[in-house]
Design an enzyme around this catalytic site. Structure first.
Site, PDB file in Angstrom:
ATOM      1  N   HIS A  20      41.326  47.026  34.043  1.00  0.00           N
ATOM      2  CA  HIS A  20      41.145  45.639  34.504  1.00  0.00           C
ATOM      3  C   HIS A  20      39.686  45.290  34.789  1.00  0.00           C
ATOM      4  O   HIS A  20      39.270  44.169  34.560  1.00  0.00           O
ATOM      5  CB  HIS A  20      42.023  45.352  35.726  1.00  0.00           C
ATOM      6  CG  HIS A  20      41.567  46.026  36.983  1.00  0.00           C
ATOM      7  ND1 HIS A  20      41.848  47.352  37.254  1.00  0.00           N
ATOM      8  CD2 HIS A  20      40.834  45.575  38.034  1.00  0.00           C
ATOM      9  CE1 HIS A  20      41.314  47.677  38.418  1.00  0.00           C
ATOM     10  NE2 HIS A  20      40.688  46.624  38.910  1.00  0.00           N
ATOM     11  N   ASP A  21      38.908  46.243  35.289  1.00  0.00           N
ATOM     12  CA  ASP A  21      37.515  45.958  35.670  1.00  0.00           C
ATOM     13  C   ASP A  21      36.500  46.487  34.667  1.00  0.00           C
ATOM     14  O   ASP A  21      35.320  46.644  35.016  1.00  0.00           O
ATOM     15  CB  ASP A  21      37.208  46.568  37.047  1.00  0.00           C
ATOM     16  CG  ASP A  21      37.529  45.611  38.187  1.00  0.00           C
ATOM     17  OD1 ASP A  21      37.631  44.386  37.943  1.00  0.00           O
ATOM     18  OD2 ASP A  21      37.665  46.086  39.328  1.00  0.00           O
TER      19      ASP A  21
ATOM     20  N   LYS B 287      32.990  45.166  34.303  1.00  0.00           N
ATOM     21  CA  LYS B 287      31.906  45.418  35.263  1.00  0.00           C
ATOM     22  C   LYS B 287      30.752  46.179  34.610  1.00  0.00           C
ATOM     23  O   LYS B 287      29.666  46.275  35.184  1.00  0.00           O
ATOM     24  CB  LYS B 287      32.434  46.180  36.489  1.00  0.00           C
ATOM     25  CG  LYS B 287      33.161  45.277  37.483  1.00  0.00           C
ATOM     26  CD  LYS B 287      33.605  46.035  38.735  1.00  0.00           C
ATOM     27  CE  LYS B 287      34.272  45.104  39.744  1.00  0.00           C
ATOM     28  NZ  LYS B 287      34.885  45.853  40.866  1.00  0.00           N
TER      29      LYS B 287
ATOM     30  N   HIS C 131      32.549  39.416  35.234  1.00  0.00           N
ATOM     31  CA  HIS C 131      33.161  40.654  34.742  1.00  0.00           C
ATOM     32  C   HIS C 131      34.512  40.386  34.075  1.00  0.00           C
ATOM     33  O   HIS C 131      34.932  41.133  33.193  1.00  0.00           O
ATOM     34  CB  HIS C 131      33.271  41.731  35.838  1.00  0.00           C
ATOM     35  CG  HIS C 131      34.407  41.573  36.810  1.00  0.00           C
ATOM     36  ND1 HIS C 131      34.352  40.744  37.895  1.00  0.00           N
ATOM     37  CD2 HIS C 131      35.643  42.170  36.871  1.00  0.00           C
ATOM     38  CE1 HIS C 131      35.491  40.832  38.586  1.00  0.00           C
ATOM     39  NE2 HIS C 131      36.299  41.701  37.975  1.00  0.00           N
TER      40      HIS C 131
ATOM     41  N   HIS D 174      42.836  38.747  36.044  1.00  0.00           N
ATOM     42  CA  HIS D 174      43.297  39.423  37.260  1.00  0.00           C
ATOM     43  C   HIS D 174      42.715  38.845  38.546  1.00  0.00           C
ATOM     44  O   HIS D 174      43.136  39.225  39.633  1.00  0.00           O
ATOM     45  CB  HIS D 174      43.067  40.947  37.183  1.00  0.00           C
ATOM     46  CG  HIS D 174      41.638  41.379  37.251  1.00  0.00           C
ATOM     47  ND1 HIS D 174      40.791  41.367  36.173  1.00  0.00           N
ATOM     48  CD2 HIS D 174      40.892  41.829  38.291  1.00  0.00           C
ATOM     49  CE1 HIS D 174      39.599  41.805  36.537  1.00  0.00           C
ATOM     50  NE2 HIS D 174      39.640  42.095  37.825  1.00  0.00           N
ATOM     51  N   HIS D 175      41.760  37.897  38.448  1.00  0.00           N
ATOM     52  CA  HIS D 175      41.275  37.218  39.660  1.00  0.00           C
ATOM     53  C   HIS D 175      41.723  35.765  39.750  1.00  0.00           C
ATOM     54  O   HIS D 175      41.206  35.009  40.578  1.00  0.00           O
ATOM     55  CB  HIS D 175      39.750  37.317  39.757  1.00  0.00           C
ATOM     56  CG  HIS D 175      39.262  38.697  40.116  1.00  0.00           C
ATOM     57  ND1 HIS D 175      39.506  39.272  41.338  1.00  0.00           N
ATOM     58  CD2 HIS D 175      38.574  39.614  39.396  1.00  0.00           C
ATOM     59  CE1 HIS D 175      38.977  40.501  41.359  1.00  0.00           C
ATOM     60  NE2 HIS D 175      38.409  40.733  40.179  1.00  0.00           N
TER      61      HIS D 175
ATOM     62  N   ASP E 284      45.370  45.435  42.500  1.00  0.00           N
ATOM     63  CA  ASP E 284      43.914  45.549  42.660  1.00  0.00           C
ATOM     64  C   ASP E 284      43.490  45.240  44.093  1.00  0.00           C
ATOM     65  O   ASP E 284      42.704  45.976  44.697  1.00  0.00           O
ATOM     66  CB  ASP E 284      43.241  44.584  41.676  1.00  0.00           C
ATOM     67  CG  ASP E 284      41.724  44.674  41.721  1.00  0.00           C
ATOM     68  OD1 ASP E 284      41.197  45.787  41.917  1.00  0.00           O
ATOM     69  OD2 ASP E 284      41.073  43.627  41.544  1.00  0.00           O
TER      70      ASP E 284
HETATM   71  P1  C2E Z   1      36.803  44.866  44.412  1.00  0.00           P
HETATM   72  O1  C2E Z   1      36.002  45.486  45.499  1.00  0.00           O
HETATM   73  O2  C2E Z   1      37.581  45.823  43.536  1.00  0.00           O
HETATM   74  O3  C2E Z   1      37.801  43.847  45.052  1.00  0.00           O
HETATM   75  C1  C2E Z   1      38.867  43.252  44.319  1.00  0.00           C
HETATM   76  C2  C2E Z   1      39.487  42.099  45.087  1.00  0.00           C
HETATM   77  O4  C2E Z   1      40.080  42.585  46.292  1.00  0.00           O
HETATM   78  C3  C2E Z   1      38.498  41.030  45.535  1.00  0.00           C
HETATM   79  O5  C2E Z   1      38.234  40.098  44.498  1.00  0.00           O
HETATM   80  C4  C2E Z   1      39.289  40.375  46.682  1.00  0.00           C
HETATM   81  O6  C2E Z   1      40.288  39.510  46.184  1.00  0.00           O
HETATM   82  C5  C2E Z   1      39.976  41.550  47.299  1.00  0.00           C
HETATM   83  N1  C2E Z   1      39.163  42.066  48.431  1.00  0.00           N
HETATM   84  C6  C2E Z   1      38.229  43.034  48.422  1.00  0.00           C
HETATM   85  N2  C2E Z   1      37.718  43.232  49.648  1.00  0.00           N
HETATM   86  C7  C2E Z   1      38.331  42.349  50.457  1.00  0.00           C
HETATM   87  C8  C2E Z   1      38.235  42.035  51.864  1.00  0.00           C
HETATM   88  O7  C2E Z   1      37.439  42.651  52.614  1.00  0.00           O
HETATM   89  N3  C2E Z   1      39.069  41.036  52.354  1.00  0.00           N
HETATM   90  C9  C2E Z   1      39.942  40.370  51.540  1.00  0.00           C
HETATM   91  N4  C2E Z   1      40.728  39.412  52.063  1.00  0.00           N
HETATM   92  N5  C2E Z   1      40.037  40.608  50.204  1.00  0.00           N
HETATM   93  C10 C2E Z   1      39.247  41.584  49.688  1.00  0.00           C
HETATM   94  P2  C2E Z   1      36.874  39.267  44.543  1.00  0.00           P
HETATM   95  O8  C2E Z   1      36.633  38.721  45.913  1.00  0.00           O
HETATM   96  O9  C2E Z   1      36.963  38.259  43.434  1.00  0.00           O
HETATM   97  O10 C2E Z   1      35.731  40.313  44.232  1.00  0.00           O
HETATM   98  C11 C2E Z   1      35.593  40.887  42.950  1.00  0.00           C
HETATM   99  C12 C2E Z   1      34.613  42.016  42.991  1.00  0.00           C
HETATM  100  O11 C2E Z   1      33.344  41.526  43.411  1.00  0.00           O
HETATM  101  C13 C2E Z   1      34.951  43.123  43.985  1.00  0.00           C
HETATM  102  O12 C2E Z   1      35.868  44.009  43.424  1.00  0.00           O
HETATM  103  C14 C2E Z   1      33.558  43.742  44.210  1.00  0.00           C
HETATM  104  O13 C2E Z   1      33.197  44.573  43.118  1.00  0.00           O
HETATM  105  C15 C2E Z   1      32.656  42.526  44.177  1.00  0.00           C
HETATM  106  N6  C2E Z   1      32.427  41.987  45.527  1.00  0.00           N
HETATM  107  C16 C2E Z   1      33.125  41.003  46.151  1.00  0.00           C
HETATM  108  N7  C2E Z   1      32.580  40.747  47.371  1.00  0.00           N
HETATM  109  C17 C2E Z   1      31.537  41.592  47.517  1.00  0.00           C
HETATM  110  C18 C2E Z   1      30.529  41.822  48.576  1.00  0.00           C
HETATM  111  O14 C2E Z   1      30.536  41.170  49.616  1.00  0.00           O
HETATM  112  N8  C2E Z   1      29.572  42.779  48.339  1.00  0.00           N
HETATM  113  C19 C2E Z   1      29.549  43.508  47.175  1.00  0.00           C
HETATM  114  N9  C2E Z   1      28.598  44.435  47.028  1.00  0.00           N
HETATM  115  N10 C2E Z   1      30.457  43.328  46.173  1.00  0.00           N
HETATM  116  C20 C2E Z   1      31.430  42.386  46.343  1.00  0.00           C
HETATM  117 FE    FE Z   2      37.999  42.630  39.040  1.00  0.00          FE
HETATM  118 FE    FE Z   3      39.250  45.898  40.764  1.00  0.00          FE
END
Ligand code: C2E
Ligand code: FE
Ligand code: FE
Ligand code: SIN
Ligand code: SIN
Length: 405
Positions: free
Chosen positions: A251-252, A255, A280, A306-307, A350
């Site tokens: 899925h990712d 990236k 991504h 997936h988002h 995810d």
């Molecule tokens: P990921 O870390 O694999 O997170 C996938 C999805 O899990 C996120 O999609 C979000 O829907 C949910 N998620 C992750 N952490 C949290 C959280 O602390 N609280 C809640 N309520 N949901 C959470 P999203 O937001 O579209 O982010 C996609 C990707 O973007 C993330 O994949 C990560 O790689 C990056 N990302 C998002 N926010 C941050 C951030 O604040 N800092 C960094 N370094 N990367 C981020």
């Molecule tokens: Fe993703």
């Molecule tokens: Fe993911």
């Protein structure tokens, strides 16, 4: 005299059909499932399991048991993480070392002269009574050992346990070699995907492999329960489940197009950085756009969608043409059944995994807080029927987490 000839013909036809079908299956779990189903039907056996060689040990990798588990249901025991050393002290170990098929009439009545003993711990914890056992090594042509298959409790027409007969001893070895080849291919497919993901993320390689396998397994099992709830025919269920486990692992993969500086940023992203991360999905979708197979098509649907969110507000939204110009986010977001089912399933898998795992930008949430968020977002972020399926199989979800910790 015509009886054995007919039986032979039937066996050969069966054998050709099953070989052909095994070769079409892609994921190793599906191959193990199908193998046990066919071999057990062939000899009318109640149960069976397959151990695969992993790091020089035999890992308990798949199980069927008609007495203990409901037919076609999701099953946490499939994700057990029991391993057995390859020594002559256990039945499967002895069979692996010697390369011999072992046929045992009563597990509780083994000659004390034998080097191995029956391990009754599974019977003790489950209340099952193992009697007859047929154990056979799974080897590919060059003699490489892939694993060991164990078929348990042959039954007579009244369902009573009986010893394995000569027909079983003749025909099961015919399946063993073909099965081994199909399993080896399934393992290579998963390893290839894990390697692709290592390139894509270049994070701690072990954590990446585990994360990817968890999201694949969560997605496969959530879909399985959802499909049973919706009355999706078992044949279609298993076909989709097979592809989904692999497609969700990827899925990712998009990236790979995002710089480390953003991806591994220790803190919160700025809005501009998050806009870049959103791409991504588009990079991933483009990778599979010229889809030539059902697997490619599913990989594209998942990577791209997936988002998206059930009531809208996700990304990347609608694109007239995925390749039109530099990568960019589409216009308005998708919602409801516009989002492919497999992508809705992967979205929940995810996020569950992201919430329960550490990230460069956050600590893992507790189980309680994670479930709170998922329940709160059921019907908004997530398709509520998919959340229901997830909650119904929560024991399987926890077994997957433990296996790919
Ligand atoms: P990921 O870390 O694999 O997170 C996938 C999805 O899990 C996120 O999609 C979000 O829907 C949910 N998620 C992750 N952490 C949290 C959280 O602390 N609280 C809640 N309520 N949901 C959470 P999203 O937001 O579209 O982010 C996609 C990707 O973007 C993330 O994949 C990560 O790689 C990056 N990302 C998002 N926010 C941050 C951030 O604040 N800092 C960094 N370094 N990367 C981020
Ligand atoms: Fe993703
Ligand atoms: Fe993911
Ligand atoms: C199962 O019936 O539990 C397994 C189905 C599959 O892996 O395809
Ligand atoms: C989300 O819907 O996944 C993010 C909002 C939240 O529950 O914190």
């Amino acid at each position: 005299m015509s009886e054995p000839t007919n039986k032979n013909e039937e066996m050969i036809n069966n054998f050709l059909r099953i070989s052909d079908e095994l070769n079409q299956l892609k994921d190793v779990d599906t191959i193990l499932d199908r193998t046990l189903l066919e071999v057990r039907a062939l000899v009318n056996a109640d149960a069976g399991s397959i151990f695969l060689v992993e790091d020089g040990q035999l890992r308990f990798s798949y199980v069927h048991n008609d007495t203990l588990f409901a037919k076609d249901a999701t099953n946490a025991a499939v994700y057990s993480s029991v391993t057995v050393p390859i020594t002559e002290h256990s039945i499967v170990g002895y069979s692996a070392l010697s390369g011999e098929m072992l046929v045992i009439d009563d597990a509780y009545n083994l000659s004390p002269d034998l080097p191995f003993k029956f391990n009754d711990s599974y019977d003790k914890t489950t209340g099952y009574r193992t009697t007859s056992i047929l154990t056979i090594p799974l080897k590919i042509a060059q003699g490489k050992l892939v694993g060991v298959m164990q078929i348990i409790n042959a039954k007579d027409s009244e369902g009573r346990s009986i010893p394995f007969d000569n027909q079983a001893k003749t025909y099961i070895p015919l399946f063993a070699n073909n099965t081994a080849i199909a399993i080896e291919r399934g393992i290579l497919t998963r390893e290839l995907i894990l390697r692709m993901m290592k390139m894509a993320e270049l994070r701690d390689p072990t954590e990446t492999a585990a994360h990817v396998q968890r999201v694949g397994a969560y997605s496969a099992e959530i879909y399985h329960r959802y499909a049973l709830n919706k009355g999706i025919p078992v044949k279609e269920l298993k076909r989709t489940k097979d592809l989904l486990r692999l497609a969700a692992m990827l899925h990712d993969v998009g990236k790979v197009g995002i710089s480390d500086a953003i991806l591994k940023k220790p803190g919160k992203l700025t809005d501009d950085e998050f806009d870049i991360i959103k791409l991504h999905t588009v990079y991933g979708g483009r990778l599979f756009e010229n889809s030539t197979s059902d697997l490619d098509a599913m990989c594209r649907d998942i990577a791209l969608n997936h988002h998206e969110r059930w009531t809208g507000g996700g990304y990347p939204g609608h694109m007239n043409d995925l390749f039109d110009g530099p990568p960019h986010i589409g216009t308005h977001s998708k919602s409801g059944e516009e989002i492919p089912l497999v992508a809705r399933v992967c979205a929940l898998a995810d996020v569950y995994d992201a919430l329960t795992s550490p990230r460069s930008y956050k600590e893992p949430f507790t189980e309680e807080r994670t479930l709170e968020i998922i329940n709160k977002d059921s019907g908004t972020h997530f398709d509520p029927e998919i959340v229901d399926a997830f909650l119904q199989i929560y024991d399987v979800i926890l077994a997957i987490r433990a296996k790919y910790a």
